[in-house]
Design a protein around this motif. Structure first.
Motif, mmCIF file in Angstrom:
data_model
loop_
_atom_site.group_PDB
_atom_site.id
_atom_site.type_symbol
_atom_site.label_atom_id
_atom_site.label_comp_id
_atom_site.label_asym_id
_atom_site.label_seq_id
_atom_site.Cartn_x
_atom_site.Cartn_y
_atom_site.Cartn_z
ATOM 1 N N ILE A 21 3.190 13.898 6.893
ATOM 2 C CA ILE A 21 2.153 14.827 6.436
ATOM 3 C C ILE A 21 2.798 15.739 5.399
ATOM 4 O O ILE A 21 3.805 16.388 5.672
ATOM 5 N N MET A 22 2.211 15.783 4.208
ATOM 6 C CA MET A 22 2.820 16.515 3.095
ATOM 7 C C MET A 22 2.253 17.924 2.940
ATOM 8 O O MET A 22 2.646 18.651 2.040
ATOM 9 N N SER B 81 -2.889 20.149 9.679
ATOM 10 C CA SER B 81 -1.741 19.353 9.230
ATOM 11 C C SER B 81 -0.728 19.218 10.355
ATOM 12 O O SER B 81 -0.182 18.136 10.601
ATOM 13 N N GLU B 82 -0.493 20.330 11.048
ATOM 14 C CA GLU B 82 0.470 20.325 12.154
ATOM 15 C C GLU B 82 -0.011 19.413 13.289
ATOM 16 O O GLU B 82 0.756 18.622 13.846
ATOM 17 N N SER C 253 0.852 -1.206 0.000
ATOM 18 C CA SER C 253 0.000 0.000 0.000
ATOM 19 C C SER C 253 0.878 1.243 0.000
ATOM 20 O O SER C 253 1.765 1.385 0.844
ATOM 21 N N THR C 254 0.616 2.158 -0.925
ATOM 22 C CA THR C 254 1.504 3.301 -1.110
ATOM 23 C C THR C 254 0.771 4.468 -1.774
ATOM 24 O O THR C 254 -0.246 4.250 -2.436
ATOM 25 N N GLY C 255 1.262 5.680 -1.563
ATOM 26 C CA GLY C 255 0.689 6.830 -2.247
ATOM 27 C C GLY C 255 0.328 7.938 -1.289
ATOM 28 O O GLY C 255 0.923 8.073 -0.215
ATOM 29 N N ILE C 256 -0.675 8.717 -1.671
ATOM 30 C CA ILE C 256 -1.104 9.843 -0.831
ATOM 31 C C ILE C 256 -2.621 9.780 -0.642
ATOM 32 O O ILE C 256 -3.368 9.582 -1.600
ATOM 33 N N ILE C 257 -3.043 9.922 0.605
ATOM 34 C CA ILE C 257 -4.475 10.016 0.905
ATOM 35 C C ILE C 257 -4.765 11.443 1.377
ATOM 36 O O ILE C 257 -4.220 11.882 2.382
ATOM 37 N N PRO C 258 -5.626 12.169 0.634
ATOM 38 C CA PRO C 258 -6.029 13.502 1.090
ATOM 39 C C PRO C 258 -7.279 13.407 1.970
ATOM 40 O O PRO C 258 -8.178 12.618 1.681
ATOM 41 N N GLU D 125 -9.228 22.985 5.212
ATOM 42 C CA GLU D 125 -7.865 22.484 4.995
ATOM 43 C C GLU D 125 -7.856 21.039 4.475
ATOM 44 O O GLU D 125 -8.580 20.183 4.982
ATOM 45 N N ILE D 126 -7.003 20.800 3.497
ATOM 46 C CA ILE D 126 -6.827 19.421 3.021
ATOM 47 C C ILE D 126 -5.483 18.907 3.538
ATOM 48 O O ILE D 126 -4.431 19.477 3.240
ATOM 49 N N VAL D 127 -5.545 17.868 4.343
ATOM 50 C CA VAL D 127 -4.336 17.259 4.905
ATOM 51 C C VAL D 127 -3.922 16.110 3.983
ATOM 52 O O VAL D 127 -4.754 15.299 3.575
#
Ligand code: FE2
Length: 247
Positions: A132-133, A139-140, A107-112, A118-120
């Motif tokens: 956290i990108m 996000s913080e 499992s890999t990638g980015i989940i928004p 705000e979009i984390v």
């Protein structure tokens, strides 16, 4: 479990509220056939590919679904000693979490995930959010939480609610709203057949299984551009396009 012991069947309705009443009056045979349509495919899929669309960008998340069996929660409790949640209507699977020696989760990638405006962005490696990108207040907060509780970053559930086509409206409660579309949960998974349990967390009060539901009422700026199931023989099947199931 108690149903088997004391020989009853029943429905549990945690956090049920009056606006959910219409969702009890559905044709649950039809709900069942939609749930089973997804369950049969999820059982065979070795991978689920998500493409999320936000106003500025697209993000891909690939979930490893090898070695796992999907669950059907269809609202039919006709068998003796069967107990389940109502309202119901979803199929879900815990992604492979890498528990086999020498075979890490792919499992890999980015989940928004959207919180307010705000979009984390969670960076997923080996089925875990490890970074956290994005930047911003939430996000913080999420960055600190992940540092304190790595188990919170576990991708715990790939859920597919199917009540969308029955005219059921979201009510602001996860019990019903997750039944309306695609959702992904973070945290504990052992109650669904995974390996992340309360013991995986550093602090008892941090134990969570938290659903993120991709419908406009829950996350207004993140759309499911597509969900594709990939099978062992390389066959690919599109299940969702532009927020809509293709069956
Ligand atoms: Fe779910």
């Amino acid at each position: 479990m108690l149903g088997r012991k004391h020989k009853f069947r029943g429905a549990t309705m945690p956090n049920f509220t009056a606006p959910m009443i219409p969702a009890l009056a559905l044709d649950y045979q039809k709900v069942n056939s939609r749930v089973m349509y997804i369950k049969e495919r999820l059982d065979n899929a070795i991978r689920v590919e998500y493409l999320f669309a936000t106003p500025g960008d697209q993000y891909q998340f690939i979930a490893d679904t090898r070695y796992r069996t999907a669950h059907a929660s269809s609202g039919l409790m006709h068998e003796p000693q069967q107990v389940g949640n109502l309202p119901s209507g979803e199929s879900y699977i815990v992604p492979y979490e890498g528990e086999k020696e020498g075979d890490p989760s792919a499992s890999t990638g980015i989940i928004p995930v959207q919180f307010g405006e705000e979009i984390v962005l969670y960076k997923i490696v080996n089925n875990r959010a490890v970074e956290i990108m994005s930047d911003g207040t939430t996000s913080e907060k999420e960055r600190k939480l992940l540092e304190a509780e790595p188990a919170y970053g576990n991708v715990a559930e790939l859920g597919f609610g199917v009540l969308d086509v029955f005219g059921v409206q979201p009510v602001g409660s996860i019990l019903l709203d997750e039944k309306l579309g695609v959702h992904i949960a973070f945290g504990r998974s052992e109650h669904f057949g995974g390996i992340v349990s309360p013991a995986s967390f550093n602090k008892k009060e941090n134990v969570v299984h938290i659903d993120r539901v991709y419908i406009p009422a829950c996350q207004k700026d993140i759309r499911i551009f597509s969900v594709t199931f990939v099978y062992e023989d390389g066959r690919r099947e599109n299940i969702v396009a532009n927020d809509k199931y293709l069956f």
